[in-house]
Design a protein around this motif. Sequence first.
Motif, PDB file in Angstrom:
ATOM      1  N   SER A  38      65.481  36.010  40.696  1.00  0.00           N
ATOM      2  CA  SER A  38      64.840  34.708  40.968  1.00  0.00           C
ATOM      3  C   SER A  38      64.697  34.451  42.075  1.00  0.00           C
ATOM      4  CB  SER A  38      65.603  33.859  40.096  1.00  0.00           C
ATOM      5  OG  SER A  38      64.848  32.590  39.809  1.00  0.00           O
ATOM      6  N   GLY A  39      65.662  34.430  43.080  1.00  0.00           N
ATOM      7  CA  GLY A  39      65.641  34.191  44.437  1.00  0.00           C
ATOM      8  C   GLY A  39      64.630  34.742  45.251  1.00  0.00           C
ATOM      9  N   ASP A  40      64.512  36.226  44.813  1.00  0.00           N
ATOM     10  CA  ASP A  40      63.670  37.063  45.596  1.00  0.00           C
ATOM     11  C   ASP A  40      62.183  36.870  45.109  1.00  0.00           C
ATOM     12  OD1 ASP A  40      63.157  39.280  47.536  1.00  0.00           O
ATOM     13  OD2 ASP A  40      62.732  40.309  45.752  1.00  0.00           O
ATOM     14  N   THR A  41      61.899  36.804  43.951  1.00  0.00           N
ATOM     15  CA  THR A  41      60.806  36.714  43.377  1.00  0.00           C
ATOM     16  C   THR A  41      59.974  35.552  43.122  1.00  0.00           C
ATOM     17  OG1 THR A  41      61.491  37.148  40.988  1.00  0.00           O
ATOM     18  CG2 THR A  41      61.154  39.200  42.182  1.00  0.00           C
ATOM     19  N   GLY A  42      60.953  34.540  43.072  1.00  0.00           N
ATOM     20  CA  GLY A  42      60.348  33.169  42.760  1.00  0.00           C
ATOM     21  C   GLY A  42      60.154  32.947  41.232  1.00  0.00           C
ATOM     22  N   ILE A  43      60.485  33.883  40.400  1.00  0.00           N
ATOM     23  CA  ILE A  43      60.175  33.896  39.042  1.00  0.00           C
ATOM     24  C   ILE A  43      61.473  32.953  38.418  1.00  0.00           C
ATOM     25  CG2 ILE A  43      60.163  34.991  36.809  1.00  0.00           C
ATOM     26  CD1 ILE A  43      59.436  37.775  38.347  1.00  0.00           C
ATOM     27  N   PRO A  44      61.099  31.953  37.706  1.00  0.00           N
ATOM     28  CA  PRO A  44      62.025  30.908  37.220  1.00  0.00           C
ATOM     29  C   PRO A  44      63.098  31.591  36.359  1.00  0.00           C
ATOM     30  CG  PRO A  44      60.069  30.145  36.847  1.00  0.00           C
ATOM     31  CD  PRO A  44      59.846  31.381  37.036  1.00  0.00           C
ATOM     32  N   LEU A  45      64.442  31.134  36.369  1.00  0.00           N
ATOM     33  CA  LEU A  45      65.275  31.888  35.364  1.00  0.00           C
ATOM     34  C   LEU A  45      65.062  31.698  34.210  1.00  0.00           C
ATOM     35  CD1 LEU A  45      68.887  30.327  37.178  1.00  0.00           C
ATOM     36  CD2 LEU A  45      67.996  32.763  36.967  1.00  0.00           C
ATOM     37  N   ALA A  46      64.581  30.652  33.424  1.00  0.00           N
ATOM     38  CA  ALA A  46      64.309  30.690  32.092  1.00  0.00           C
ATOM     39  C   ALA A  46      63.515  31.894  31.873  1.00  0.00           C
ATOM     40  CB  ALA A  46      63.677  29.674  31.701  1.00  0.00           C
ATOM     41  N   PHE A 359      67.857  30.514  23.760  1.00  0.00           N
ATOM     42  CA  PHE A 359      69.082  30.110  24.175  1.00  0.00           C
ATOM     43  C   PHE A 359      69.058  29.512  25.590  1.00  0.00           C
ATOM     44  CE2 PHE A 359      73.378  30.526  25.983  1.00  0.00           C
ATOM     45  CZ  PHE A 359      74.227  30.309  24.756  1.00  0.00           C
ATOM     46  N   GLY A 360      68.211  30.304  26.395  1.00  0.00           N
ATOM     47  CA  GLY A 360      67.961  29.866  27.680  1.00  0.00           C
ATOM     48  C   GLY A 360      67.006  28.536  28.010  1.00  0.00           C
ATOM     49  N   GLY A 361      65.982  28.592  26.800  1.00  0.00           N
ATOM     50  CA  GLY A 361      65.265  27.494  26.799  1.00  0.00           C
ATOM     51  C   GLY A 361      65.743  26.155  26.344  1.00  0.00           C
ATOM     52  N   ILE A 362      66.694  26.357  25.437  1.00  0.00           N
ATOM     53  CA  ILE A 362      67.318  25.210  24.775  1.00  0.00           C
ATOM     54  C   ILE A 362      68.134  24.564  25.999  1.00  0.00           C
ATOM     55  CG2 ILE A 362      68.806  24.226  23.218  1.00  0.00           C
ATOM     56  CD1 ILE A 362      67.327  25.896  21.112  1.00  0.00           C
ATOM     57  N   GLN A 363      69.103  25.626  26.532  1.00  0.00           N
ATOM     58  CA  GLN A 363      69.915  25.034  27.739  1.00  0.00           C
ATOM     59  C   GLN A 363      69.098  24.434  28.654  1.00  0.00           C
ATOM     60  OE1 GLN A 363      70.397  26.229  31.189  1.00  0.00           O
ATOM     61  NE2 GLN A 363      72.142  24.828  31.147  1.00  0.00           N
ATOM     62  N   ALA A 364      67.866  24.867  29.277  1.00  0.00           N
ATOM     63  CA  ALA A 364      67.241  24.272  30.250  1.00  0.00           C
ATOM     64  C   ALA A 364      66.473  23.015  29.863  1.00  0.00           C
ATOM     65  CB  ALA A 364      65.949  25.162  30.619  1.00  0.00           C
ATOM     66  N   LEU A 365      66.409  22.638  28.804  1.00  0.00           N
ATOM     67  CA  LEU A 365      65.692  21.478  27.994  1.00  0.00           C
ATOM     68  C   LEU A 365      66.882  20.420  27.866  1.00  0.00           C
ATOM     69  CD1 LEU A 365      63.356  20.047  26.609  1.00  0.00           C
ATOM     70  CD2 LEU A 365      64.088  20.754  24.572  1.00  0.00           C
ATOM     71  N   THR A 366      68.037  20.822  27.440  1.00  0.00           N
ATOM     72  CA  THR A 366      69.278  19.922  27.193  1.00  0.00           C
ATOM     73  C   THR A 366      70.102  19.733  28.505  1.00  0.00           C
ATOM     74  OG1 THR A 366      70.429  21.691  26.428  1.00  0.00           O
ATOM     75  CG2 THR A 366      69.163  20.497  24.804  1.00  0.00           C
ATOM     76  N   GLY A 367      70.047  20.626  29.268  1.00  0.00           N
ATOM     77  CA  GLY A 367      71.119  20.563  30.703  1.00  0.00           C
ATOM     78  C   GLY A 367      72.415  20.973  30.009  1.00  0.00           C
ATOM     79  N   SER A 368      72.614  21.398  29.002  1.00  0.00           N
ATOM     80  CA  SER A 368      73.995  21.678  28.357  1.00  0.00           C
ATOM     81  C   SER A 368      73.988  22.762  27.529  1.00  0.00           C
ATOM     82  CB  SER A 368      74.471  20.630  27.709  1.00  0.00           C
ATOM     83  OG  SER A 368      75.677  20.817  26.683  1.00  0.00           O
ATOM     84  N   TRP A 369      75.420  23.683  27.614  1.00  0.00           N
ATOM     85  CA  TRP A 369      75.373  24.878  26.798  1.00  0.00           C
ATOM     86  C   TRP A 369      75.898  24.741  25.341  1.00  0.00           C
ATOM     87  CZ3 TRP A 369      73.312  28.931  28.779  1.00  0.00           C
ATOM     88  CH2 TRP A 369      73.504  28.958  30.399  1.00  0.00           C
ATOM     89  N   THR A 370      76.122  23.214  25.031  1.00  0.00           N
ATOM     90  CA  THR A 370      76.696  22.960  23.775  1.00  0.00           C
ATOM     91  C   THR A 370      75.490  23.370  22.568  1.00  0.00           C
ATOM     92  OG1 THR A 370      78.252  21.441  24.757  1.00  0.00           O
ATOM     93  CG2 THR A 370      77.713  21.309  22.255  1.00  0.00           C
TER      94      THR A 370
END
Length: 400
Positions: A38-46, A359-370
């Motif tokens: 992500s850091g090298d390519t600029g592609i978002p983690l999600a 899984f990644g999308g919900i974590q990004a949306l909620t800001g939590s892993w719960t």
Amino acid sequence: MTQRGRKQVVLAIIALCLVATLMRPAVSAVGPLIDRISGDTGIPLALLGSLSTVVLITWAIVSPFAHGFGRRLGLGGAVLAAMGLLAVGAIVRSLPGSTAWLWIGTALIGVALAIGNVLLPAVIKRDFPLRVPLMMGVYSALLGGAGAVASGLAVPIAGLTGDDAGAGWRISLLITGAVVAPLALVMWWQVSRREMRAMRAASAVPATRLGIWRDPVAWQVAGYMGVQSTTFYVLVTWLATMSVDTGRGAVLAGVDVMVYQIFSLVGSLTVVFVMRGRGARITPAALPALGILSIIGLMIWPDAIGVWVVPLGVFSGISLGVSLTLMADRARDHSTSSALSGMSQSVGYAIAAVGPALFGGIQALTGSWTVPLIILLVTMSLQGLFGIFAARDRFVLDPR
């Protein structure tokens, strides 16, 4: 058994083991490197989380055709072609320049692995009919072991290039994904060349088993495959990120993924014992309790993620071995096993493909892993439900 016969069996086992070591690293090494990519390519983690989704969708699309591919080239020839394509995909994925190579190479790897995933259980059913649980355990243990080594070495190998982040992750993915490929190809060709010659000389090809798609037992095995795969690919994609979020460094997070997969190997090696006798009836349904307790522990005490990866790994390893064993045990011959494997993995990976991105999308949306972890609890509960039905002593394509 004659000396020649024993030699052929030994060579077949070695070839199978080498191919098995290629089946996970090309996927499992991505998670620990996802921040660097992500850091090298600029592609978002999600979005990078969708790399696993690309592989799983490819498996869902290609798996139904793998059975026919195996009938035309023979199981040996089809697996040989798939492993060659895997090596090509690993090279393409690591090419510098456009980020399109990352996605194209991943898709090629996905096609190759789809064919291998479907046909290798059928190879085991054909070549080791009296030792199916044992060889499935060895096979799935090698999947986990090779994946674990790749996860653990991915970041250190990438770091060897110093500040050149782009070269680092590309070289790491190439080495972890394809370093064993030349030897595996040579050995597999050695044990499969007679079969390939026979297939070229054959004038008839057996009929396709389309009825597998209407068989309820096949759908039960497919459901089990889907939910256990969802859990594995969610965890192998996001465990490193979860670990970093608890304050652990990138290298230690990669080690967490490695430990998860090492204990997945341990779990796989127990399949021969837990699927023996009455265990074959009980294990598929009871096994998810281990995963559920581990996820609850992770939610309550996330800082102990280094502890929770141990039972989660054991759970994932046994789950994969049980899934592969069901594909063989619910079929009466290797041809039917190949058809069942293709159908169940197509459906299973279509289900699993949703997991990492969701899984990644919900974590990004909620800001939590719960909330994402609650989804895993539901997935594991469904695995137990499918296990109740899939473990019954019934066979696909049998008259009801």
